[in-house]
Every structure is written in structure tokens, then in C-alpha cells.
Write an enzyme that holds these catalytic residues in place. Structure first.
Site, mmCIF file in Angstrom:
data_model
loop_
_atom_site.group_PDB
_atom_site.id
_atom_site.type_symbol
_atom_site.label_atom_id
_atom_site.label_comp_id
_atom_site.label_asym_id
_atom_site.label_seq_id
_atom_site.Cartn_x
_atom_site.Cartn_y
_atom_site.Cartn_z
ATOM 1 N N ASP A 174 3.631 9.386 -1.023
ATOM 2 C CA ASP A 174 2.699 8.496 -0.833
ATOM 3 C C ASP A 174 2.240 7.549 -1.800
ATOM 4 O OD1 ASP A 174 0.293 7.917 0.966
ATOM 5 O OD2 ASP A 174 -0.289 9.848 1.171
ATOM 6 N N HIS A 211 0.871 -1.329 -0.031
ATOM 7 C CA HIS A 211 0.083 0.042 -0.054
ATOM 8 C C HIS A 211 0.861 1.267 0.115
ATOM 9 C CE1 HIS A 211 -4.122 -1.539 0.879
ATOM 10 N NE2 HIS A 211 -3.282 -2.717 1.251
#
Length: 473
Positions: free
Chosen positions: A363, A155
């Protein structure tokens, strides 16, 4: 029929009627509720000694959770996972530290969890492992004789080879990752970083269809960008728009514009730089004084880790300094809220704001950016200011994409967003809703599990052919 076995560091609470907080939890629950299966992982509890898994069943989902000892928590979770891997994978080697005992604890807990899971497995189960806490998990299962299909999804970002090599056991970690049947990443850049590590290090090669041959194993590597359910988010944003906290903020703003930010309190999110860019915007555009406020929601996370304590102190100091510099008797430039809010309530807050301010330094995907767009009123949408280093930037062409290290560029983007004409805002919003619907959460799940099924079937055929050839010989 095959069961889906999901493995993650934490298992989300099973409270009915409450939405899960993060993309991992939302995707996992959705997949499991449709197919049935087991969600296995840490309960979040610190125990004297890890015992047998606690089994709970809610509908067609079975939750199997185990506690961690204080030593395991300190070494596996606080230590190697979040003091070594997290900063290194987010390109913050200045904050990363390596301790051999913590790495030993990381391997020990992965092996312990694999042993606990093996006792619950059935021959036809499909195993889907999530995130950086569990990089060697498939290798641990294989060493126990588990032959089930095992996929892995990361993730967070996967760093370029030069950055990965700053983690001393990098080669051992990647060898462990090669025991999976499918490795999934958020973006093609992350996928390429993994492939580059394999090829430049001469550990293997890549063939057609993203198949990698390395460390004696053949597996698929691909990008599977995680999505959201845009229509469900839009519905929640409308339904919760009359809740008391939303009404209170609307009344407190007295017609002022709202720039909305929501992040975990983490150094990877670029919060300090975001505040400083807002300060520069106020310096450069005095005409906006008293007419706009930045609302930053930053729930605390890993509050027992010193690095996170420091970022909280720094951010509180910056908010106070900027407010002291610009505030008026009836206007506070920054409203900084260090607390959690229910997810549906946040969607309503997004809908009432004019700008979404999402500027992480690095991110994997950042679902807040997608949630902001999905929550908007198509007739009068807000504008998204988005970091180029969020994976979501590839899928949201209508955002104002900025470099979060360039304070002036971010300040200019804020002014442009606040001044943008309605027609341009509507066009940009429409350009982003298409990709959100096309690659929603179901597509992410189904694409990954379909590839895992195909690769696992091919691997089984190959293993059987080798076995029969050996018998014939």
C-alpha cells in the site's frame, strides 16, 4: 493571484455536508476550499463521445468534468491503468497484463484531457496532478505549449526498477514523468525506487536537495506522506457513536471484543490472508472462541473487472468456510459486509473496537491505519495491527507491525493486541498521535505546493536566462 488547478482521474461528488471518501479527495477539497481553484477530471460518466467540460461552481471551487467514451474507459481506465499499472505497482505481476491498444488508449485519453484542460488555463495557474492514471499528463501539456508549473503526486507505491521493467513501455512512462516540476511519493522508499531507476538506467543524475536532471529536464523528487486531520476524526467518532448502526453492532456483540477492518475490495489489501490469519488465531487460542468477532467492511470496487469479481467470490467463500468451522448458535466469528458506509460512521465503529486490523500486501500509505488511531478514546484506546508493507508503518511506531505473508505472526499479533494491558495501549496510542498531528493533511498539502512554487520559480529564472542569452548571442 495564482489559481490551484487539481487534476485527477475522478472528480469527487460535490454534495455539501458529506465527507469525501478517500485521502486524495479529502486533500484536494481541503486545498481548493482554502485557496480557491479548479478541480478537473473524469465525471465518472460513460458517454457516446467526449465533449466540452461541464463546469460547475460551488463556493470558490470550480468543478470541470468530462465524460469518457466506452472505448476510452475500456482502454485507459479498465485496461492500462487498472490491468497493467495497478497490479505491477503493487508487485502483482502475476495479475498484470499488457495490451498495446490499451496503452495507446491510455496515451490518447491523457492527450485528450490535456487538450481540454489547456483551454481552461490562465498564465499564473499552478497545476497539481494526481496518481497513476496520469503519468504522462505533464508531457502532454508541455507538447501543447503549456509552461505553467506542474506537480505530480503518486498515491500508490512506486515499484523497484526490476518490477517497473515488467511494464513494457516503462522507459516511455518514466520519460513522461520527468516533464513534471515536482514528483511526490508517499514514502522515501518509493522516492528511492524512482531515483534508482533513473540512475541505474543512466537516464540522469540526482544533485543536492533531491533535484533530478533527466531527459533534458530538471525537477525535484521527494516524499510527502499524506496525513489526516486527527482531531476532526476524533470529534466525528464521538459524535457518531450513538448512530443506529453503531448501537446495533454494540448490542449484537454483547460485550464481545471487536477486531475492525475496512478496505476496498482489492487484491492488494491482503483480505484473504487476513481471514486465514484470523482462522489460525482461533485455532491457536480456543479461549477466545465466543469472545471476539472480526468485522470486515469491504465495499466493492471495479466490479466490472474480472479479477475483482474473483477476489469477491474467494473472500465470500473463505468467510463462509471459517464461520462454518467455528460458529456457535450465538456467535459468528466473521461478519463480512460487502457494502459502503459513510466515513464518519466508520470512525465511530473504529472507536468502539478493540483492534484495528490493517494488513495490506502492499500500500502507498493506507489512511485507514491513521484514521483508526485518530478515532480512539485516549483513555481506553484500541491496538493497531499493521502491515509492514503499508507506508503508514513508518509513521506509526506504536502499531504491532506484521508481515502479511506470515499468517502465524499475524495470529500472534491479534492475540497480543486483545490481551494488551491498558497502560501499554495508552502509551502506544500517545506515541502515534504525535506524528499524526505533526504531519497532518495540511502539512502534506503545504509542503508539496511550497516545493512546487520554489522549483517552478527557479525553472522560470533559468528559462529566462537562457532566452536572454540566446537573444544576446
Amino acid at each position: 493571484m495564482s489559481r490551484l488547478i487539481v487534476v485527477s482521474n475522478r472528480v469527487a461528488p460535490t454534495q455539501e455536508g458529506r465527507p469525501a471518501a478517500g485521502g486524495l479527495a479529502i486533500g484536494v477539497l481541503d486545498a481548493l476550499k482554502e485557496t480557491g481553484g479548479v478541480w478537473f477530471g473524469w465525471s465518472g460518466e460513460i458517454v457516446g463521445e467526449a465533449g466540452e467540460p461541464v463546469i460547475e461552481k460551488h463556493g470558490n471551487v470550480t468543478y470541470a468534468t468530462v465524460g469518457l467514451s466506452r472505448r476510452d474507459y475500456d482502454q485507459y481506465y479498465r485496461g492500462f491503468s487498472n490491468a497493467t499499472l495497478w497490479p505491477a505497482f503493487h508487485y502483482r505481476t502475476d495479475l498484470a497484463r499488457y495490451d498495446r491498444q490499451e496503452y495507446a488508449g491510455y496515451l490518447r485519453v491523457n492527450a485528450m484531457l490535456a487538450k481540454q484542460l489547456k483551454a481552461l488555463l490562465k498564465p499564473d495557474d499552478i497545476i497539481w496532478v494526481h496518481d497513476y492514471h496520469l503519468l504522462p499528463f505533464a508531457q502532454c501539456l508541455r507538447e501543447l505549449g503549456v509552461a505553467n508549473p506542474i506537480g505530480f503526486f503518486l498515491h500508490i507505491p512506486f515499484p523497484v526498477p526490476e518490477m517497473l521493467r515488467t511494464v513494457p513501455p516503462h522507459e516511455e512512462l518514466v520519460t513522461g514523468m520527468c516533464a513534471y516540476d515536482v514528483l511526490g511519493f508517499q514514502t522515501d522508499a518509493d522516492r528511492q525506487s524512482f531515483v534508482d531507476y533513473i540512475e541505474r538506467g543512466h537516464f540522469g543524475h540526482v544533485s543536492e536537495g533531491g533535484m533530478v536532471h533527466a531527459h533534458g529536464h530538471m525537477f525535484k523528487v521527494a516524499a510527502y506522506p499524506i496525513g489526516v486531520y486527527p482531531d476532526a476524526i476524533a470529534q466525528a467518532a464521538q459524535q457518531f457513536s450513538d448512530r443506529k448502526p453503531v448501537r446495533a453492532l454494540r448490542e449484537a456483540m454483547r460485550g464481545r471484543r471487536v477486531i475492525m477492518s475496512v478496505d476496498r475490495l482489492d487484491y492488494s489489501k491482503g483480505l484473504v490472508e487476513r481471514f486465514q490469519a484470523f482462522e489460525r488465531f482461533l485455532l491457536n487460542a480456543p479461549g477466545w472462541h465466543g469472545r471476539v468477532s472480526l468485522v470486515q467492511v469491504a465495499p466493492p470496487t471495479r466490479s466490472d473487472v474480472q479479477t475483482y469479481q474473483r477476489i469477491r467470490q474467494t473472500l465470500e467463500g473463505e468467510a463462509g468456510r471459517i464461520n462454518g468451522r467455528f460458529a456457535q448458535l450465538d456467535w459468528t466469528p466473521i461478519q463480512y459486509l460487502n457494502r459502503k458506509y459513510e466515513r464518519n460512521l466508520l470512525m465511530a465503529l473504529f472507536r468502539m473496537s478493540q483492534v484495528g486490523y490493517v494488513t495490506p500486501l502492499r500500500d502507498g500509505m493506507n489512511l485507514v491505519a491513521k484514521e483508526y488511531i485518530a478515532s480512539q478514546d485516549p483513555a481506553d484506546p484500541g491496538v493497531l495491527v499493521l502491515s509492514q508493507f503499508a507506508g503508514a508503518a513508518e509513521q506509526l511506531p506504536g502499531a504491532l507491525v506484521v508481515n502479511p505473508f506470515d499468517l502465524s505472526q499475524m495470529a500472534e499479533a491479534l492475540e497480543r493486541a486483545l490481551s494488551m494491558p491498558l497502560e501499554e495501549r495508552q502509551a502506544r496510542h500517545a506515541d502515534m498521535m504525535g506524528p499524526l498531528r505533526e504531519m497532518d493533511l495540511s502539512k502534506w498539502r503545504d509542503a508539496f505546493l511550497a516545493d512546487l512554487g520554489h522549483v517552478a520559480t527557479a525553472a522560470t529564472v533559468t528559462r529566462n536566462a537562457v532566452k536572454f542569452a540566446n537573444i544576446a548571442a
